[in-house]
Design a protein around this motif. Structure first.
Motif, PDB file in Angstrom:
ATOM      1  N   HIS B  63      -0.940   4.865  -3.875  1.00 42.38           N
ATOM      2  CA  HIS B  63       0.292   4.088  -3.699  1.00 42.38           C
ATOM      3  C   HIS B  63       0.102   2.581  -3.865  1.00 42.38           C
ATOM      4  O   HIS B  63       0.966   1.895  -4.393  1.00 42.38           O
ATOM      5  CB  HIS B  63       0.890   4.382  -2.312  1.00 42.38           C
ATOM      6  N   ILE B 106      -2.699   9.738  -8.806  1.00 41.28           N
ATOM      7  CA  ILE B 106      -1.583  10.045  -7.913  1.00 41.28           C
ATOM      8  C   ILE B 106      -1.831  11.415  -7.291  1.00 41.28           C
ATOM      9  O   ILE B 106      -2.175  12.371  -7.987  1.00 41.28           O
ATOM     10  CB  ILE B 106      -0.248  10.049  -8.669  1.00 41.28           C
ATOM     11  N   HIS B 108      -0.202  13.911  -6.343  1.00 40.99           N
ATOM     12  CA  HIS B 108       0.423  15.130  -6.882  1.00 40.99           C
ATOM     13  C   HIS B 108       0.024  15.405  -8.331  1.00 40.99           C
ATOM     14  O   HIS B 108       0.370  16.433  -8.893  1.00 40.99           O
ATOM     15  CB  HIS B 108       1.938  15.053  -6.753  1.00 40.99           C
ATOM     16  N   ASP B 127       3.710  12.892   2.062  1.00 40.49           N
ATOM     17  CA  ASP B 127       4.452  12.334   0.941  1.00 40.49           C
ATOM     18  C   ASP B 127       5.526  13.330   0.514  1.00 40.49           C
ATOM     19  O   ASP B 127       5.238  14.511   0.331  1.00 40.49           O
ATOM     20  CB  ASP B 127       3.505  12.079  -0.229  1.00 40.49           C
ATOM     21  N   HIS B 129       7.065  13.980  -2.203  1.00 47.19           N
ATOM     22  CA  HIS B 129       6.995  14.668  -3.502  1.00 47.19           C
ATOM     23  C   HIS B 129       5.917  15.743  -3.575  1.00 47.19           C
ATOM     24  O   HIS B 129       5.588  16.231  -4.653  1.00 47.19           O
ATOM     25  CB  HIS B 129       6.866  13.650  -4.637  1.00 47.19           C
ATOM     26  N   SER B 336       4.167   7.975 -12.968  1.00 48.66           N
ATOM     27  CA  SER B 336       4.535   8.614 -11.687  1.00 48.66           C
ATOM     28  C   SER B 336       4.184  10.090 -11.631  1.00 48.66           C
ATOM     29  O   SER B 336       3.844  10.713 -12.636  1.00 48.66           O
ATOM     30  CB  SER B 336       6.012   8.435 -11.347  1.00 48.66           C
ATOM     31  N   CYS B 337       4.334  10.657 -10.423  1.00 51.74           N
ATOM     32  CA  CYS B 337       4.033  12.077 -10.229  1.00 51.74           C
ATOM     33  C   CYS B 337       5.108  12.960 -10.838  1.00 51.74           C
ATOM     34  O   CYS B 337       4.940  14.165 -10.945  1.00 51.74           O
ATOM     35  CB  CYS B 337       3.875  12.386  -8.749  1.00 51.74           C
ATOM     36  N   CYS B 397       0.448   4.815  -8.493  1.00 50.72           N
ATOM     37  CA  CYS B 397       1.901   4.978  -8.356  1.00 50.72           C
ATOM     38  C   CYS B 397       2.657   3.815  -8.997  1.00 50.72           C
ATOM     39  O   CYS B 397       3.761   3.980  -9.499  1.00 50.72           O
ATOM     40  CB  CYS B 397       2.276   5.071  -6.888  1.00 50.72           C
ATOM     41  N   CYS B 400       6.560   2.881  -9.668  1.00 48.49           N
ATOM     42  CA  CYS B 400       7.409   3.947  -9.121  1.00 48.49           C
ATOM     43  C   CYS B 400       7.959   3.517  -7.772  1.00 48.49           C
ATOM     44  O   CYS B 400       9.100   3.782  -7.453  1.00 48.49           O
ATOM     45  CB  CYS B 400       6.642   5.253  -8.976  1.00 48.49           C
ATOM     46  N   LEU B 401       7.119   2.863  -6.971  1.00 50.76           N
ATOM     47  CA  LEU B 401       7.625   2.352  -5.699  1.00 50.76           C
ATOM     48  C   LEU B 401       7.245   0.914  -5.440  1.00 50.76           C
ATOM     49  O   LEU B 401       7.630   0.354  -4.416  1.00 50.76           O
ATOM     50  CB  LEU B 401       7.205   3.243  -4.513  1.00 50.76           C
ATOM     51  N   ASN B 419      11.399   9.138 -10.131  1.00 51.73           N
ATOM     52  CA  ASN B 419      12.290  10.088  -9.468  1.00 51.73           C
ATOM     53  C   ASN B 419      13.332   9.458  -8.561  1.00 51.73           C
ATOM     54  O   ASN B 419      14.220  10.126  -8.079  1.00 51.73           O
ATOM     55  CB  ASN B 419      11.441  11.062  -8.650  1.00 51.73           C
ATOM     56  N   ARG B 425      13.922   0.063  -4.969  1.00 47.94           N
ATOM     57  CA  ARG B 425      12.775   0.969  -5.103  1.00 47.94           C
ATOM     58  C   ARG B 425      11.688   0.381  -6.005  1.00 47.94           C
ATOM     59  O   ARG B 425      10.507   0.444  -5.713  1.00 47.94           O
ATOM     60  CB  ARG B 425      13.255   2.311  -5.673  1.00 47.94           C
TER      61      ARG B 425
END
Ligand code: SF4
Lengths: 194, 458
Positions: B63, B106, B108, B127, B129, B336-337, B397, B400-401, B419, B425
């Motif tokens: 992250h 990541i 995932h 998490d 996801h 991203s995942c 990540c 993505c965030l 996502n 975000r």
């Protein structure tokens, strides 16, 4: 965990639906390795203007509501990221009870772990509670499963296991460790393909 | 009455408790990352507890990690968090994919990539996801930090058995339409909380056409529809994917035999069913601030129907009635995942190849793991992106965030393979538009979205 049985306090209404955990506590505050100190950043992006001065139009900045312990809100509260920091931040700010139309599953579980009671009431009831004056107190009676506002009271459902956990303030891990023999027995039976 | 895939996996993991009350469930695999674990390890230390099954626990850093100059973390708090994970893993004997190693990425992306994710398992991670891993026929869901601590200490978790929902996906996707479009369309049509309280299983002939990567994209975003998890029946595609990965069982044939018992006996066993024909589906893009605020690329932005819409329009600086293709795009993010696996990067590269991105666009490509990055480079994909004017970065990540320095600037419209398009975000006041890797890549070339089904567009 701190126990909750009967709680009396004032409210803050924040009636948007789908308030996600990114709004409750933005990610820049997740880098900490502690559980406390997040209250000052609760709803950070709504609460502070650029430059960091509090936005007077945002209800959390209303000095008359600073003592509130009950949050009244919309549907699907706490959706999005799993961060428990959202529950810690609400708790750290001083909230003890949340009354929403519904919760994301993960957020709900996080509440049950932190002595933050998540209550579900229908919209009509919440709309009434949202009109309460800043100094008007209501009572949450967990054993009776009632939210009491003067002469009006609203019943709510809660799973008996969570209810007991809140009333006793139980530590989950201690409870689970009582099942140690069953867990060990289970582990013996797990198939292993090398 | 038969049983669903979910029921079968669930039953195999109940240690104690009756249906209708919280049941104690065994956890086969616990994935850990730096953001949601420090307080959990601290809790163990305070109570002098150990990690019950370190060998069932695997940690990575994702992250916070930089995607450029990775060993030079400037943010001291991020640095502390990453160092804390290293220290905790060492102290408690947990395997860790360290920065710069092939396994790091990541959480995932690496679980499946390493073969840690397997059918019939219960998998948890701090998490949301975590739902991604359900694509292999496992019960996989996100948990909070107190639950992370509980799983570390006991290798179990208390759960209420959710209801089951079957989502019947049938028909063939048109060329140019992706798995991402299926899940985006589902959420657009059924809302951000259609899955609350359900374990969702996707089934139907459409899945047979989909690779594991595509299946993961769908399960990954099941959570954006409110579901606690998304699942799919393991089949030959699943087994082929898992064969010969680092942590897959050595007695693979026996494992496959065991995995084959996990399927839903009959659709009538679900508590609820949603029927979804994918054959007429167009690529989707999101215009607003939750994943349900999305439309087909052929549509115009909807009328503002309530306060939430008004707020979204204001935040996104868009107006009802404009065409999806008229939204200006100044930034793109591929990673991203959801869509940061090798296949996603390949899809994007196919579109970008031979083009240069618009001079008004900044493009970041962030592979989901170091292995994805290495494999992409072996195929020369990095060169395609770089020649087109994109930045090829290190895994994580990232935007993505936007917890690390990878933030989309305020006011910028970013086409993103991620996502979540929530306010802030991808950076304060950044405006996210979710879409598939190919759609995002095409938007980079044009500086706005195009319908990639029209060949002449590319
Ligand atoms: S890539 Fe995005 S959604 Fe996936 S784990 Fe990282 S931050 Fe979460």
């Amino acid at each position: 965990m701190e126990a909750i049985t009967v709680h009396r306090g004032t409210t803050i209404p924040l009636m948007n639906n789908n308030i996600d955990t990114d709004q409750i506590i933005p990610k820049q505050f997740l880098k900490n390795i502690l559980k406390v100190g997040y209250g000052q950043h609760l709803f950070n992006d709504w609460r502070y203007q650029d430059g960091g001065t509090p936005d007077p139009s945002f209800i959390l900045n209303d000095a008359e509501r600073r003592q509130a312990t009950i949050l009244i809100t919309g549907d699907n509260f706490g959706c999005g990221s799993s961060r428990e920091h959202a529950a810690w931040a609400l708790k750290d700010w001083g909230f003890k009870i949340i009354i929403a139309g519904g919760y994301s599953d993960i957020f709900f579980m996080n509440c049950t772990k932190n002595g933050l009671l998540p209550i579900i009431l229908p919209q009509a009831a919440r709309n009434q509670l949202a009109k309460l004056a800043p100094d008007q107190e209501i009572t949450i009676d967990l054993p009776k499963q009632k939210v009491i506002n003067g002469t009006i009271s609203y019943s709510f459902d809660i799973d008996p296991t969570w209810k007991e956990k809140f009333i006793n303030g139980t530590d989950d891990i201690d409870v689970t460790l009582q099942y140690e023999p069953q867990i060990s027995a289970f582990e013996q039976k797990i198939p292993n393909f090398g | 009455m038969g049983k669903t895939l979910f029921d079968k996996v669930w039953e195999k993991h109940v240690i104690t408790g009756q249906a209708g009350e919280p049941q104690l469930i065994y956890v086969d695999l616990h994935l850990v990352h730096e953001v949601t674990s420090p307080q959990a390890f601290e809790g163990l230390r305070e109570n002098q507890r150990q990690v019950r099954r370190p060998e069932r626990t695997f940690a990575t850093m994702d992250h916070n990690v930089p995607t450029k100059d990775i060993f030079n973390i400037k943010d001291q708090i991020s640095k502390k968090q990453i160092e804390t994970l290293e220290k905790n893993c060492q102290e408690f004997g947990i395997r860790l994919a360290k920065m710069g190693t092939a396994d790091q990425g990541i959480v995932h992306v690496i679980g499946p990539q390493l073969g840690l994710t397997q059918p019939g398992q219960v998998i948890v991670c701090g998490d949301s996801h975590t739902a991604t891993h359900g694509a292999f026929g496992s019960i996989a869901f996100g948990i909070g930090t107190s639950e992370v601590e509980h799983v570390l200490a006991t290798q179990t978790i208390w759960q209420m058995k959710p209801k089951t929902m079957g989502i019947h996906l049938h028909g063939q996707l048109q060329p140019g339409v992706a798995a991402k479009d299926i899940i985006m369309a589902l959420i657009a049509q059924h809302g951000v909380n259609f899955g609350v309280g359900y374990a969702v299983e996707f089934y139907g002939d459409t899945l047979q056409q989909l690779s594991m990567e595509n299946r993961m994209t769908i399960c990954n975003m099941a959570i954006e529809g409110g579901a606690k998890m998304g699942m799919m029946k393991p089949d030959q595609t699943t087994f082929d994917y898992l064969k010969d990965r680092k942590y897959t069982p050595r007695n693979f044939a026996a494992a496959v035999d065991y995995w084959k018992q996990f399927y839903t006996d009959d659709p009538s066993d679900y508590d609820q069913i949603i029927d979804f024909d994918v054959s007429q589906l167009a690529p989707y893009i999101s215009w607003g601030t939750n994943p349900a605020m999305a439309i087909p690329i052929t549509a115009t932005l909807p009328k503002s129907s309530d306060k939430n819409f008004e707020r979204a329009y204001h935040y996104m600086d868009l107006k009802p009635g404009i065409k999806a293709t008229e939204i200006p795009i100044q930034w793109i993010f591929i990673g991203s995942c959801t869509n940061g696996r090798l296949e996603d990067i390949k899809e994007a590269a196919k579109v970008i190849k031979g083009h240069h991105i618009s001079p008004h666009v900044t493009a970041w490509i962030v592979p989901g793991s170091r292995t994805v990055k290495n494999e992409a480079e072996k195929l020369g994909l990095d060169k395609i992106f770089k020649d087109a004017g994109c930045e090829w970065r290190d895994p994580g990540c990232s935007a993505c965030l936007a917890m690390n320095p990878d933030k989309i600037p305020a006011g910028i419209h970013c086409a993103s393979t991620t996502n979540r398009n929530f306010e802030g975000r991808q950076g304060k006041d950044a405006r996210t538009h979710l879409a598939s890797p190919a759609m995002v890549a095409a938007a980079a070339i044009y500086g706005h979205f195009v319908d990639i089904r029209q060949k002449e567009a590319i």
